[in-house]
Motif scaffolding. Structure first.
Motif, short mmCIF file in Angstrom:
data_model
loop_
_atom_site.label_atom_id
_atom_site.label_comp_id
_atom_site.label_asym_id
_atom_site.label_seq_id
_atom_site.Cartn_x
_atom_site.Cartn_y
_atom_site.Cartn_z
N GLY A 34 56.30 47.99 -10.53
CA GLY A 34 57.21 49.06 -10.92
C GLY A 34 57.13 49.37 -12.41
N TRP A 35 58.31 49.44 -13.04
CA TRP A 35 58.34 49.83 -14.45
C TRP A 35 57.62 48.83 -15.35
CZ3 TRP A 35 58.75 54.49 -15.75
CH2 TRP A 35 59.55 55.37 -15.00
N PHE A 69 54.13 49.82 -15.46
CA PHE A 69 53.90 50.98 -16.33
C PHE A 69 53.88 50.57 -17.78
CE2 PHE A 69 55.98 53.90 -19.29
CZ PHE A 69 54.94 54.79 -19.45
N ALA A 99 60.41 63.15 -16.89
CA ALA A 99 61.24 63.19 -15.69
C ALA A 99 61.54 64.63 -15.26
CB ALA A 99 62.52 62.40 -15.91
N PRO A 151 58.66 58.05 -19.42
CA PRO A 151 59.56 57.99 -18.26
C PRO A 151 60.74 58.93 -18.39
CG PRO A 151 58.91 55.78 -18.90
CD PRO A 151 58.34 56.71 -19.94
N GLY A 182 58.54 61.38 -13.67
CA GLY A 182 59.22 60.22 -14.25
C GLY A 182 59.27 59.01 -13.35
N TYR A 183 58.19 58.68 -12.70
CA TYR A 183 58.21 57.43 -11.93
C TYR A 183 56.94 56.62 -12.19
CZ TYR A 183 55.55 60.21 -8.56
OH TYR A 183 54.62 61.00 -7.96
N PRO A 184 57.04 55.29 -12.09
CA PRO A 184 55.98 54.42 -12.60
C PRO A 184 54.62 54.62 -11.95
CG PRO A 184 57.65 53.15 -11.42
CD PRO A 184 58.19 54.51 -11.59
N ASP A 185 54.58 54.86 -10.63
CA ASP A 185 53.28 54.96 -9.97
C ASP A 185 52.40 56.03 -10.62
OD1 ASP A 185 54.02 53.03 -8.35
OD2 ASP A 185 53.81 54.15 -6.46
N GLN A 238 51.74 55.27 -14.66
CA GLN A 238 50.73 54.26 -14.97
C GLN A 238 49.33 54.80 -14.71
OE1 GLN A 238 52.52 51.35 -12.61
NE2 GLN A 238 51.21 51.58 -10.81
N TYR A 270 48.46 64.46 -12.95
CA TYR A 270 49.73 65.12 -12.64
C TYR A 270 49.54 66.18 -11.56
CZ TYR A 270 53.93 67.95 -13.19
OH TYR A 270 55.08 68.65 -12.95
N ASN A 297 48.73 64.86 -8.17
CA ASN A 297 49.93 64.38 -7.53
C ASN A 297 50.73 65.53 -6.92
OD1 ASN A 297 51.73 62.18 -7.01
ND2 ASN A 297 53.10 63.17 -8.46
#
Lengths: 342, 388, 252
Positions: free
Chosen positions: B190-191, B194, B28, B24, B33-36, B39, B303, B306
């Motif tokens: 959320g976190w 993750f 970032a 995280p 750096g975000y949970p969706d 994970q 990655y 996304n």
């Protein structure tokens, strides 16, 4: 009796498509030793050749006719395809017959694509493991279908058969049944006959020409044929081109039966691989036989009477047959010994 | 390889764990750096790590592993519906069910090898996919997908649309609306979600590492290298293969369960053979047979998926606006093929490039780079070849 | 001395071709038994029948009194029969040490054992033993190399080491010196003599008479699928039937 006949007929066109794809797949595998996961994409490209030709021929000229009004009061737009405007009745004929005419486009285009594919990619994978061949052609298949998706969108595009074949044939009457017991769309009958003709041409080519003789010898024993001083590589390029043409023709002519979308190739590929395996890897006759058999079997499995006994059987029958064949007769129906039994 | 001793492995494992847990923060700066997203790295990383135990070590190419992922998802959602929103029973049940499923399919498929094995797994996965859409609708809810619903207040007639959650009900847990998965009262969103996935990934990585270094792992490599010799060496390969197949199926089931935990919805499209193709790609991209490769491959693909899917023509125009208009438009129309909806095109190309030029995947690429730098100093031999 | 291997009336045909014809052979424990014969005599077919690659049509093969026909290859190996192939069958992508460790583990763990938690590096005794064997065959300094990088002669020696580490009761050698230089052949003879001292029974198939007469206690001559002679090296040297089979009399 008539129900059985109907199901056999229903299986014929799909079986023809399976047989044609499996034929090319086997040809490429038997001669080049390539497991081509992009073969379904060649079927799809053929189908989109027909789509593209149809779109091209139906490009329309818009003229305004001030003498007629739409219900909203605006001048009526009259859309006529350019070819019709230029060529009159002959143009009309071209538009109507765009699918059969697309054969003339498909043959050279698919030959070029096939040769380019073999020269540019496949050739470098002859000596790589089958897993690598599967993976690289799988990647190629994704690329090809995404390109098609970019230009033609994601939705199925219907392409009509010539008007003369639009109706259905009263096949039942031929067998002495009362009229309209078995009606069968003309075009699907045409497709079946077309598949037979293409298969016949390919077999005749392989059996009767010296080229075919060399290819068949190469399928049996590549090294020896190479030792005879025959340039087997060039011939194999052409073989791959032929396989591409066969797949492309199968796709183009299938468009009126099933409007193609970009992943139609993948859908057919999995089934065709199953067909090849059932027929026996490397056996051309086996591929054709298994293609028709599985097509017919699938249509029988879709009968309500059958589904009532075994629900969902229509969905999985082909895979089930493949599993049973692979476990009981790993060489398939007509496979030769020693093909990929490592 | 396994000649690394236990201490080196421990250090390697600790570094890996530290990296995963601090993703995280570390990732970032590159916008991950975000949970969706993170994970997904962990879930698909697990999927690929498990797949690698079969494909990377034994060389058996399964084209049906997505089926186990799907089964894991369904099993987990059923646990949510029937028993409790606690994630532990869901995960355990999913792993067991997908393990049994893999055992059955593997038992049959492993009677054949090579491409026949691939086709058999493909056939089984496609059967599962088709059946999930048709006959098995009472279990899968067909195209809609299986979802967590409200707890039934009255008598239950329709388990698909009325949940019972026997355990939660017995413990007197109140529900307002559709509940989220939880871990003993701690809501897993959320976190938290993750970190749950990250812990699972670390555990999965550790097990894979131990398998890799074990006698069992060595036998799997021997199968890939020369199965014939192994036979005449007194080893019966099939149970080894079946064990590897089942273990990798359980990893897939775990990944499927975590997908259901992060989003309590299970659909059949997860089982399609193109989804199986994706895990193959991840493994190859990172480096089949290596420890780190599959996770790396999964993370890289998720990655870029996304990033690339988020780009559209407008954002391309914005970036390229400094160019003369005709050039800009031409460039945008070319580039737009590869982004947004066209992400799969990029993926396919990437796939081809890796198989053609870098069959050993990214890990091999790194090793080659390292080799370039170190060659001048010492002669490289097989001994000091790095195998992460 | 007791018979370790007893082959009785074995027949094997491929299609119409009869490869083995009422083959009978007794191998005494602790001896080196050479099987010679012209090409196509059925020597490899016979070996394949012994290790479970082929199943004879009729007849029986007993190893230490146990019938072994129909057993899968791994079971036969577990009984104590190891084989060196004509073209070396080794684990090409693994290191030499792994190559030798795998058969050692197979010997210790049996045909299958799910020891997924046991580190290979913890099996010190096996590793030590593997290093000894590699030393015996002269490959110890290369033990961390990948096997594919070895020369053909070294691959053969590696394969021999893989068989030796299992301490087999019966070792089958299919042309162990084919394609080797004179010097390599002599090295191999010395090596085989050395393991001979360990009391392993060996069956050697060989064309090179120099090798055969240096090693064998007993020689059987196979021609056109059946044994035509059987005896000590001296007896075989003087046997006119053998000379006929070798000098082409059989074909004239």
């Amino acid at each position: 009796m008539d129900a059985i006949l109907l199901q056999v007929l229903n299986g014929l066109d799909k079986g023809g498509a399976y047989a044609l794809i499996a034929l090319g797949l086997t040809l490429a595998f038997g001669t080049l030793g390539i497991v081509n996961f992009a073969h379904g994409a060649l079927f799809m490209l053929g189908a989109f050749c027909a789509v593209a030709l149809n779109k091209l021929l139906t490009l329309e000229k818009v003229t305004l006719d001030p003498t007629q009004k739409t219900p909203w009061g605006a001048p009526l737009e009259i859309r006529t395809p350019y070819v019709e405007a230029w060529l009159g009745d002959f143009g009309k004929f071209l538009v109507d017959w765009s699918v059969p005419i697309s054969i003339l486009v498909v043959v050279p285009v698919m030959l070029l694509i096939g040769i380019a594919m073999e020269r540019g990619l496949i050739r470098h994978f002859y000596k790589r493991p089958h897993a690598d061949q599967i993976l690289v052609t799988f990647g190629l298949a994704i690329v090809l279908q995404e390109i098609v998706k970019h230009f033609f969108g994601a939705n199925p595009i219907p392409v009509p058969a010539p008007a003369i074949f639009a109706g259905s044939a009263d096949v039942g009457a031929l067998f002495g049944l009362p009229p309209n017991t078995i009606v069968y769309p003309w075009w699907r009958l045409i497709y079946f006959l077309f598949a037979l003709v293409v298969i016949g041409i390919v077999f005749a080519f392989l059996q009767l020409t010296t080229f075919g003789m060399v290819v068949r010898a190469g399928m049996r024993d590549r090294e020896t044929v190479g030792l005879l001083g025959i340039n087997i590589e060039r011939r194999f390029t052409i073989v791959f081109g032929i396989a591409a043409i066969v797949a492309g023709l199968a796709g183009a002519m299938y468009t009126p039966v099933l409007p193609p979308n970009y992943h139609i190739g993948m859908d057919f590929l999995v089934l065709s691989f199953v067909v090849v395996v059932v027929g026996g890897m490397g056996s051309l006759g086996g591929a054709v036989l298994a293609g028709f058999l599985l097509g017919i079997l699938q249509s029988f499995a879709s009968m309500n009477e059958v589904k009532a006994i075994i629900p969902g059987i229509d969905q999985i029958i082909i895979y089930l047959v493949a599993v049973v064949i692979l476990l009981t007769r790993p060489r398939g129906l007509m496979g030769r010994k020693g093909v990929m039994e490592d | 390889m396994f000649k690394r001793n236990a201490r080196q492995d421990l250090i390697f494992f600790l570094v890996f764990s530290a990296f995963v847990l601090s993703m995280p923060v570390l990732l970032a700066p590159i916008g991950a750096g975000y949970p969706d997203l993170l994970q997904k790295f962990a879930i698909y990383g697990l999927f690929a790590i498990g797949f690698n135990i079969l494909f990377g070590l034994t060389g058996y190419l399964s084209f049906g592993h997505a089926a186990f992922l799907g089964v894991g998802s369904y099993a987990a959602v059923w646990m949510f519906k029937l028993l409790t929103m606690n994630v532990i029973p869901a995960i355990v049940f999913a792993v067991i069910i997908s393990g049994l499923f893999a055992l059955a399919i593997g038992y049959v498929s492993l009677k054949r090898s090579g491409i026949y094995f691939s086709i058999l797994t493909l056939a089984f996965a496609e059967m599962s996919y088709k059946l999930a859409y048709s006959v098995l609708t009472p279990l899968t809810n067909g195209e809609t997908g299986l979802q967590v619903k409200l707890r039934a207040s009255g008598p239950v007639t329709d388990l698909i649309n009325q949940d019972v959650r026997v355990l939660d009900a017995a413990m007197g847990i109140e529900e307002n609306g559709i509940p989220a998965p939880s871990l003993f009262g701690l809501e897993i969103t959320g976190w938290q979600a993750f970190y749950l996935c990250a812990v699972m990934l670390i555990a999965g990585f550790y097990i894979a590492m131990r398998i890799n270094r074990s006698s069992f792992g060595m036998m799997l490599r021997a199968i890939k290298s020369n199965q014939n010799r192994l036979n005449y060496t007194g080893v019966y390969p099939r149970p080894y293969l079946l064990a590897a197949f089942t273990i990798s199926g359980m990893y897939a089931g775990l990944a499927g369960a975590l997908l259901a935990v992060t989003d309590p919805l299970a659909g059949a499209e997860r089982m399609q053979w193109t989804a199986s193709g994706e895990v193959v790609l991840m493994t190859i991209l990172g480096g089949a047979g290596t420890l780190l490769g599959p996770f790396l491959g999964a993370a890289v693909i998720k990655y870029f998926e996304n990033i690339f899917s988020a780009i559209n023509e407008n954002s391309l125009h914005a970036v390229l606006s400094f160019l003369p208009d005709p050039v800009e438009n031409a460039l945008v129309s070319v580039l737009s093929m590869f982004v947004g909806e066209g992400w799969h095109l990029t993926l396919g190309l990437l796939f081809m490039l890796i198989v053609i030029f870098l069959p050993g995947g990214l890990i091999e690429g790194f090793n080659r780079l390292i080799g370039l730098f170190t060659r001048s100093r010492k002669q490289t031999t097989g001994e000091n070849r790095e195998e992460a | 001395m007791a018979a370790i291997l007893q082959i009785t009336d074995v027949n094997k045909s491929f299609g119409g071709l009869r490869a083995l014809w009422d083959v009978n052979l007794t191998v005494e424990e602790g001896t080196v038994h050479a099987i010679i014969g012209p090409n196509g005599a059925g020597k490899s077919t016979l070996l394949n029948c012994l290790v479970g690659r082929l199943k004879p049509d009729t007849g029986s093969v007993t190893f230490e009194g146990r019938p072994i026909i129909g057993l899968p290859p791994h079971r036969i190996n577990q009984l104590g029969i190891a084989r060196v192939f004509q073209t070396p069958e080794i684990f090409e992508d693994l290191t030499l040490l792994d190559n030798v460790l795998i058969p050692a583990m197979a010997k210790e763990d049996g045909a299958f054992r799910l020891n997924a938690w046991q580190r290979v590096t913890r099996r010190r005794a096996l590793i030590e033993e593997a290093e000894h064997i590699l030393e015996d065959v002269g490959l110890a300094d290369q033990r961390h190399r990948i096997a594919a990088a070895l020369s053909r002669g070294d691959k053969r020696r590696l394969e021999l080491a893989m068989c030796l580490i299992q301490k087999p009761k019966l070792l089958l050698l299919d042309e162990p010196t084919a394609g080797m230089s004179r010097a390599d052949t002599n090295n191999t003879i010395e090596l085989l003599k050395k393991i001979g001292e360990k009391g392993i029974t060996k069956i050697i198939i060989e064309h090179d008479m120099h090798v055969v007469f240096s090693l064998a206690h007993r020689i059987s001559v196979l021609a056109r699928g059946t044994f035509i002679a059987d005896g000590t090296p001296d007896e075989i040297k003087g046997d006119p039937k053998v000379q006929e089979a070798y000098l082409g009399g059989a074909h004239l």
